[in-house]
Design a protein around this motif. Structure first.
Motif, PDB file in Angstrom:
ATOM      1  N   ILE A 162       0.893  -1.000   0.023  1.00 47.39           N
ATOM      2  CA  ILE A 162      -0.054   0.069   0.018  1.00 47.39           C
ATOM      3  C   ILE A 162       0.851   1.211  -0.014  1.00 47.39           C
ATOM      4  N   THR A 163       0.733   2.073  -0.669  1.00 48.37           N
ATOM      5  CA  THR A 163       1.738   3.260  -1.055  1.00 48.37           C
ATOM      6  C   THR A 163       0.623   4.446  -1.098  1.00 48.37           C
ATOM      7  N   ILE A 164       1.223   5.470  -0.445  1.00 49.82           N
ATOM      8  CA  ILE A 164       0.509   7.004  -0.281  1.00 49.82           C
ATOM      9  C   ILE A 164       1.140   8.044  -0.969  1.00 49.82           C
ATOM     10  N   GLU A 165       0.408   8.604  -1.612  1.00 52.86           N
ATOM     11  CA  GLU A 165       0.923   9.961  -2.407  1.00 52.86           C
ATOM     12  C   GLU A 165      -0.134  10.918  -2.678  1.00 52.86           C
ATOM     13  N   ASN A 166      -0.234  12.063  -2.429  1.00 54.43           N
ATOM     14  CA  ASN A 166      -1.175  13.066  -2.593  1.00 54.43           C
ATOM     15  C   ASN A 166      -0.849  14.245  -3.366  1.00 54.43           C
ATOM     16  N   TYR A 167       0.536  14.373  -4.104  1.00 54.48           N
ATOM     17  CA  TYR A 167       0.806  15.256  -5.014  1.00 54.48           C
ATOM     18  C   TYR A 167       0.256  14.810  -6.594  1.00 54.48           C
ATOM     19  N   GLU A 168      -0.866  15.453  -6.971  1.00 56.86           N
ATOM     20  CA  GLU A 168      -1.535  15.151  -7.980  1.00 56.86           C
ATOM     21  C   GLU A 168      -0.682  14.849  -9.107  1.00 56.86           C
ATOM     22  N   PRO A 169       0.413  15.563  -9.768  1.00 64.25           N
ATOM     23  CA  PRO A 169       1.005  15.243 -10.636  1.00 64.25           C
ATOM     24  C   PRO A 169       1.839  13.929 -10.794  1.00 64.25           C
ATOM     25  N   ARG A 170       2.326  13.569  -9.486  1.00 66.23           N
ATOM     26  CA  ARG A 170       3.057  12.275  -9.321  1.00 66.23           C
ATOM     27  C   ARG A 170       2.083  11.329  -9.133  1.00 66.23           C
ATOM     28  N   VAL A 171       1.072  11.593  -8.406  1.00 65.82           N
ATOM     29  CA  VAL A 171      -0.037  10.394  -8.353  1.00 65.82           C
ATOM     30  C   VAL A 171      -0.539  10.071 -10.036  1.00 65.82           C
ATOM     31  N   THR A 172      -0.546  10.967 -10.831  1.00 63.60           N
ATOM     32  CA  THR A 172      -1.007  10.456 -12.252  1.00 63.60           C
ATOM     33  C   THR A 172      -0.028   9.741 -12.753  1.00 63.60           C
ATOM     34  N   GLU A 173       1.445  10.011 -12.724  1.00 69.84           N
ATOM     35  CA  GLU A 173       2.474   9.374 -13.349  1.00 69.84           C
ATOM     36  C   GLU A 173       2.810   8.071 -12.636  1.00 69.84           C
ATOM     37  N   ALA A 174       2.423   7.939 -11.073  1.00 67.37           N
ATOM     38  CA  ALA A 174       2.639   6.421 -10.357  1.00 67.37           C
ATOM     39  C   ALA A 174       1.574   5.644 -11.039  1.00 67.37           C
ATOM     40  N   THR A 175       0.521   6.174 -11.149  1.00 67.77           N
ATOM     41  CA  THR A 175      -0.684   5.338 -11.492  1.00 67.77           C
ATOM     42  C   THR A 175      -0.485   4.736 -12.898  1.00 67.77           C
ATOM     43  N   LYS A 176       0.046   5.495 -13.671  1.00 68.07           N
ATOM     44  CA  LYS A 176       0.585   4.996 -15.150  1.00 68.07           C
ATOM     45  C   LYS A 176       1.420   4.063 -14.957  1.00 68.07           C
ATOM     46  N   ASN A 177       2.468   4.335 -14.227  1.00 70.81           N
ATOM     47  CA  ASN A 177       3.772   3.330 -14.063  1.00 70.81           C
ATOM     48  C   ASN A 177       3.151   2.074 -13.452  1.00 70.81           C
ATOM     49  N   ILE A 178       2.563   2.164 -12.451  1.00 73.24           N
ATOM     50  CA  ILE A 178       2.213   0.772 -11.658  1.00 73.24           C
ATOM     51  C   ILE A 178       0.950   0.000 -12.604  1.00 73.24           C
ATOM     52  N   SER A 179       0.290   0.619 -13.205  1.00 75.74           N
ATOM     53  CA  SER A 179      -1.021   0.171 -14.046  1.00 75.74           C
ATOM     54  C   SER A 179      -0.264  -0.700 -15.246  1.00 75.74           C
ATOM     55  N   GLY A 180       0.956  -0.043 -15.543  1.00 70.56           N
ATOM     56  CA  GLY A 180       1.663  -0.767 -16.720  1.00 70.56           C
ATOM     57  C   GLY A 180       2.530  -1.888 -16.404  1.00 70.56           C
TER      58      GLY A 180
ATOM     59  N   ASN B 130      -4.342   7.812  -3.016  1.00 68.30           N
ATOM     60  CA  ASN B 130      -4.267   9.276  -3.271  1.00 68.30           C
ATOM     61  C   ASN B 130      -4.915  10.243  -2.091  1.00 68.30           C
ATOM     62  N   ASP B 131      -3.979  10.498  -1.066  1.00 64.18           N
ATOM     63  CA  ASP B 131      -4.752  11.253   0.076  1.00 64.18           C
ATOM     64  C   ASP B 131      -3.488  11.748   1.086  1.00 64.18           C
ATOM     65  N   ASP B 132      -3.843  12.540   1.879  1.00 67.72           N
ATOM     66  CA  ASP B 132      -2.830  12.889   2.814  1.00 67.72           C
ATOM     67  C   ASP B 132      -2.121  11.922   3.700  1.00 67.72           C
ATOM     68  N   ALA B 133      -0.947  11.852   3.843  1.00 66.04           N
ATOM     69  CA  ALA B 133      -0.416  10.728   4.508  1.00 66.04           C
ATOM     70  C   ALA B 133      -0.773  10.416   5.800  1.00 66.04           C
ATOM     71  N   GLY B 134      -0.735  11.847   6.487  1.00 68.60           N
ATOM     72  CA  GLY B 134      -0.978  11.774   8.027  1.00 68.60           C
ATOM     73  C   GLY B 134      -2.496  11.252   8.282  1.00 68.60           C
ATOM     74  N   LYS B 135      -3.228  11.792   7.446  1.00 66.56           N
ATOM     75  CA  LYS B 135      -4.506  11.290   7.577  1.00 66.56           C
ATOM     76  C   LYS B 135      -4.708   9.813   7.311  1.00 66.56           C
ATOM     77  N   VAL B 136      -4.033   9.069   6.570  1.00 65.75           N
ATOM     78  CA  VAL B 136      -4.363   7.643   5.884  1.00 65.75           C
ATOM     79  C   VAL B 136      -3.530   7.030   7.175  1.00 65.75           C
ATOM     80  N   ILE B 137      -2.389   7.479   7.702  1.00 66.32           N
ATOM     81  CA  ILE B 137      -1.786   6.904   8.714  1.00 66.32           C
ATOM     82  C   ILE B 137      -2.562   6.860   9.997  1.00 66.32           C
ATOM     83  N   LYS B 138      -3.143   7.798  10.371  1.00 66.86           N
ATOM     84  CA  LYS B 138      -3.806   7.869  11.580  1.00 66.86           C
ATOM     85  C   LYS B 138      -5.252   7.006  11.495  1.00 66.86           C
TER      86      LYS B 138
END
Length: 216
Positions: A82-100, A111-119
């Protein structure tokens, strides 16, 4: 002591060729000046995942997915990340790389705030065998209590970029004013890792510094 450039290049020359996807992701990230893990950090991550064979991995800070794909390349088929990221341009790129990749069913990007997800994970009792911290350095110390609650005995916390290009050894007054908060919080984080009775921690100078902590 930091290895000289010739020695670093020699060590890199010993590495086998990366997969085509990993090589592509790495080259594109470096060209776009996206911070990804260094080669020596990648090698250590792969060693730990191979050795520990964790079933549940939590990565805090996906960037473009390079480190998640690196860990996935050596993890067991019944493991998940499970990996967490909330900077939209990187989320888009990561989604492409992982799905491929062939690991798309085993890497789950949030795709959410790390502190919120961790809590949320901590409050719901989620447990992880291996946690890779590579996000906002000034937040490490704030996230640590919840991180510890998600680690069963024997779980490993692997934190990257802890030496802040060597500035961590300087007095806060030798650090630029804009970096002082991160500097202070990282020093607090390292102190807690070394003094918390629940952890056994080693600090390595590889890359920009790595800490490896095992839950007692």
């Amino acid at each position: 002591m930091i290895a000289n450039e010739r020695l670093v290049n020699y060590i890199r020359s010993l590495e086998p060729d990366r997969s085509a996807l990993l090589d592509k992701v790495r080259k594109e990230a470096l060209a776009a000046e996206v911070p990804i893990i260094r080669d020596e950090t990648a090698a250590l991550l792969k060693c730990f995942v191979t050795m520990l064979r964790p079933k549940r991995i939590l990565e805090i800070g996906t960037a473009v997915g390079y480190s998640a794909l690196t860990m996935a390349s050596v993890m067991d088929e019944d493991s998940e990340i499970i990996t967490i990221e909330n900077y939209e341009p990187r989320v888009t790129e990561a989604t492409k790389n992982i799905s491929g990749s062939i690991y798309r069913d085993r890497i789950h990007l949030i795709n959410d705030d790390a502190g919120k997800v961790i809590k949320s994970f901590a409050e719901s009792g989620r447990q992880f065998d291996f946690i890779f911290m590579d996000a906002a350095k000034g937040q490490y110390i704030n996230w640590l209590p919840d991180i510890l609650s998600m680690m069963p005995r024997g779980a490993v916390l692997f934190s990257d970029n802890i030496l802040q290009e060597g500035s961590i050894i300087n007095s806060r007054y030798q650090v630029e004013r804009r970096d002082r908060t991160i500097h202070t919080r990282m020093r607090e984080y390292l102190f807690e890792l070394k003094h918390n009775e629940c952890l056994e921690t080693a600090i390595l100078t590889d890359g920009d510094g790595i800490s490896v902590s095992v839950k007692r």
